[in-house]
Motif scaffolding. Structure first.
Motif, PDB file in Angstrom:
ATOM      1  N   ILE A 174      -8.279  -0.901  -2.460  1.00  0.00           N
ATOM      2  CA  ILE A 174      -8.303   0.847  -2.440  1.00  0.00           C
ATOM      3  C   ILE A 174      -7.010   1.461  -2.186  1.00  0.00           C
ATOM      4  O   ILE A 174      -6.659   2.387  -2.726  1.00  0.00           O
ATOM      5  CB  ILE A 174      -9.646   1.315  -2.030  1.00  0.00           C
ATOM      6  N   MET A 175      -6.757   0.911  -0.802  1.00  0.00           N
ATOM      7  CA  MET A 175      -5.657   1.619  -0.209  1.00  0.00           C
ATOM      8  C   MET A 175      -4.426   1.706  -1.071  1.00  0.00           C
ATOM      9  O   MET A 175      -3.604   2.559  -1.263  1.00  0.00           O
ATOM     10  CB  MET A 175      -5.249   1.245   0.976  1.00  0.00           C
ATOM     11  N   VAL A 176      -3.882   0.214  -1.644  1.00  0.00           N
ATOM     12  CA  VAL A 176      -3.016   0.191  -2.584  1.00  0.00           C
ATOM     13  C   VAL A 176      -2.833   1.194  -3.752  1.00  0.00           C
ATOM     14  O   VAL A 176      -1.825   1.812  -4.143  1.00  0.00           O
ATOM     15  CB  VAL A 176      -2.724  -1.132  -3.026  1.00  0.00           C
ATOM     16  N   VAL A 177      -3.966   1.169  -4.500  1.00  0.00           N
ATOM     17  CA  VAL A 177      -4.135   2.219  -5.660  1.00  0.00           C
ATOM     18  C   VAL A 177      -3.996   3.512  -5.243  1.00  0.00           C
ATOM     19  O   VAL A 177      -3.267   4.088  -5.936  1.00  0.00           O
ATOM     20  CB  VAL A 177      -5.476   1.857  -6.360  1.00  0.00           C
ATOM     21  N   LEU A 178      -4.483   3.918  -4.113  1.00  0.00           N
ATOM     22  CA  LEU A 178      -4.142   5.395  -3.934  1.00  0.00           C
ATOM     23  C   LEU A 178      -3.045   5.543  -3.365  1.00  0.00           C
ATOM     24  O   LEU A 178      -2.294   6.847  -3.829  1.00  0.00           O
ATOM     25  CB  LEU A 178      -5.678   5.877  -2.710  1.00  0.00           C
ATOM     26  N   GLU A 205       2.424   7.677  -4.418  1.00  0.00           N
ATOM     27  CA  GLU A 205       3.842   7.563  -4.831  1.00  0.00           C
ATOM     28  C   GLU A 205       4.215   7.994  -6.172  1.00  0.00           C
ATOM     29  O   GLU A 205       5.385   8.645  -6.336  1.00  0.00           O
ATOM     30  CB  GLU A 205       4.040   6.011  -4.761  1.00  0.00           C
ATOM     31  N   MET A 206       3.369   8.044  -7.025  1.00  0.00           N
ATOM     32  CA  MET A 206       3.787   8.810  -8.427  1.00  0.00           C
ATOM     33  C   MET A 206       3.938  10.295  -8.189  1.00  0.00           C
ATOM     34  O   MET A 206       4.570  11.051  -8.847  1.00  0.00           O
ATOM     35  CB  MET A 206       2.528   8.501  -9.404  1.00  0.00           C
ATOM     36  N   ARG A 207       3.112  10.890  -7.355  1.00  0.00           N
ATOM     37  CA  ARG A 207       3.082  12.305  -7.064  1.00  0.00           C
ATOM     38  C   ARG A 207       4.570  12.610  -6.451  1.00  0.00           C
ATOM     39  O   ARG A 207       5.289  13.538  -6.600  1.00  0.00           O
ATOM     40  CB  ARG A 207       2.176  12.765  -6.017  1.00  0.00           C
ATOM     41  N   ALA A 208       5.034  11.596  -5.352  1.00  0.00           N
ATOM     42  CA  ALA A 208       6.260  11.489  -4.842  1.00  0.00           C
ATOM     43  C   ALA A 208       7.303  11.703  -6.028  1.00  0.00           C
ATOM     44  O   ALA A 208       8.434  12.295  -5.951  1.00  0.00           O
ATOM     45  CB  ALA A 208       6.348  10.570  -3.642  1.00  0.00           C
ATOM     46  N   TYR A 209       7.245  10.770  -6.946  1.00  0.00           N
ATOM     47  CA  TYR A 209       8.182  10.736  -7.977  1.00  0.00           C
ATOM     48  C   TYR A 209       7.967  11.869  -8.847  1.00  0.00           C
ATOM     49  O   TYR A 209       9.264  12.507  -9.426  1.00  0.00           O
ATOM     50  CB  TYR A 209       7.827   9.614  -9.060  1.00  0.00           C
ATOM     51  N   PHE A 246       5.695   4.231   0.212  1.00  0.00           N
ATOM     52  CA  PHE A 246       6.159   2.815   0.443  1.00  0.00           C
ATOM     53  C   PHE A 246       5.511   2.093   1.460  1.00  0.00           C
ATOM     54  O   PHE A 246       4.821   0.907   1.157  1.00  0.00           O
ATOM     55  CB  PHE A 246       7.497   2.472   0.469  1.00  0.00           C
ATOM     56  N   ILE A 247       5.528   2.432   2.732  1.00  0.00           N
ATOM     57  CA  ILE A 247       4.857   1.937   3.942  1.00  0.00           C
ATOM     58  C   ILE A 247       3.375   1.797   3.513  1.00  0.00           C
ATOM     59  O   ILE A 247       2.777   0.861   3.930  1.00  0.00           O
ATOM     60  CB  ILE A 247       5.279   2.890   5.064  1.00  0.00           C
ATOM     61  N   LEU A 248       2.930   2.932   3.149  1.00  0.00           N
ATOM     62  CA  LEU A 248       1.170   2.697   2.717  1.00  0.00           C
ATOM     63  C   LEU A 248       0.868   1.869   1.690  1.00  0.00           C
ATOM     64  O   LEU A 248      -0.178   1.037   1.845  1.00  0.00           O
ATOM     65  CB  LEU A 248       0.631   4.137   2.173  1.00  0.00           C
ATOM     66  N   ILE A 249       1.785   1.505   0.774  1.00  0.00           N
ATOM     67  CA  ILE A 249       1.556   0.313  -0.224  1.00  0.00           C
ATOM     68  C   ILE A 249       1.655  -0.959   0.282  1.00  0.00           C
ATOM     69  O   ILE A 249       1.006  -1.924   0.277  1.00  0.00           O
ATOM     70  CB  ILE A 249       2.594   0.451  -1.398  1.00  0.00           C
ATOM     71  N   ALA A 250       2.761  -1.132   1.445  1.00  0.00           N
ATOM     72  CA  ALA A 250       3.109  -2.396   2.039  1.00  0.00           C
ATOM     73  C   ALA A 250       1.862  -2.575   2.860  1.00  0.00           C
ATOM     74  O   ALA A 250       1.359  -3.857   3.064  1.00  0.00           O
ATOM     75  CB  ALA A 250       4.321  -2.248   2.740  1.00  0.00           C
ATOM     76  N   ILE A 251       1.260  -1.754   3.703  1.00  0.00           N
ATOM     77  CA  ILE A 251       0.075  -1.773   4.692  1.00  0.00           C
ATOM     78  C   ILE A 251      -0.983  -2.165   3.858  1.00  0.00           C
ATOM     79  O   ILE A 251      -1.574  -3.214   4.272  1.00  0.00           O
ATOM     80  CB  ILE A 251       0.057  -0.492   5.423  1.00  0.00           C
ATOM     81  N   ILE A 264      -3.195  -5.623   4.008  1.00  0.00           N
ATOM     82  CA  ILE A 264      -4.707  -5.458   4.518  1.00  0.00           C
ATOM     83  C   ILE A 264      -5.358  -6.354   3.307  1.00  0.00           C
ATOM     84  O   ILE A 264      -6.385  -7.021   3.608  1.00  0.00           O
ATOM     85  CB  ILE A 264      -5.113  -4.092   4.513  1.00  0.00           C
ATOM     86  N   TRP A 265      -4.849  -6.184   2.160  1.00  0.00           N
ATOM     87  CA  TRP A 265      -5.653  -6.754   1.056  1.00  0.00           C
ATOM     88  C   TRP A 265      -5.517  -8.279   0.885  1.00  0.00           C
ATOM     89  O   TRP A 265      -6.332  -9.119   0.746  1.00  0.00           O
ATOM     90  CB  TRP A 265      -4.862  -6.030  -0.227  1.00  0.00           C
TER      91      TRP A 265
END
Length: 120
Positions: free
Chosen positions: A54-58, A63-67, A102-107, A111-112
């Motif tokens: 769930i964390m990765v998806v969000l 990240e898409m908003r950052a783009y 990027f950090i949130l996706i990595a974390i 976790i996943w």
């Protein structure tokens, strides 16, 4: 209160959405730590590990908003006189938001993949 130009309005909208999704992506694994949300058939470790997906998806949505914030500073055609000022004011925030995403996706990915290990 000053009137914001269209570039600034669009940037601020995308930044607000980025913040919302980034914060929710952080909250998802934290909510999994509350035992009352866990289904009876799941172990605590597995439930925490699943929260990483769930964390990765969000985080990906953030990240898409950052783009999209980055896209504000790549207009097609002519730009108004307020463009340069707005770009100078906000362009560094786009880089920071991309790094945070990027950090949130990595974390979330860690976790996943390995979120159950600390609880075994």
């Amino acid at each position: 209160m000053s009137v914001k130009c269209s570039y600034e309005q669009r940037f601020l909208k995308e930044r607000r959405l980025f913040i919302i999704f980034a914060v929710i992506s952080i909250i998802a694994p934290l909510l999994s730590l509350f035992d009352f949300l866990r289904p009876v058939s799941e172990t605590f470790a597995t439930w925490f590990q699943r929260s990483g997906s769930i964390m990765v998806v969000l985080a990906f949505i953030s990240e898409m908003r950052a783009y999209q914030m980055f896209d504000v500073f790549k207009p097609a055609g002519f730009v108004s006189t307020t463009y340069a000022e707005t770009e100078k004011k906000y362009s560094s925030q786009v880089t920071v938001c991309n790094i945070i995403a990027f950090i949130l996706i990595a974390i979330g990915t860690l976790i996943w993949g390995y979120g159950d290990i600390p609880f075994k």
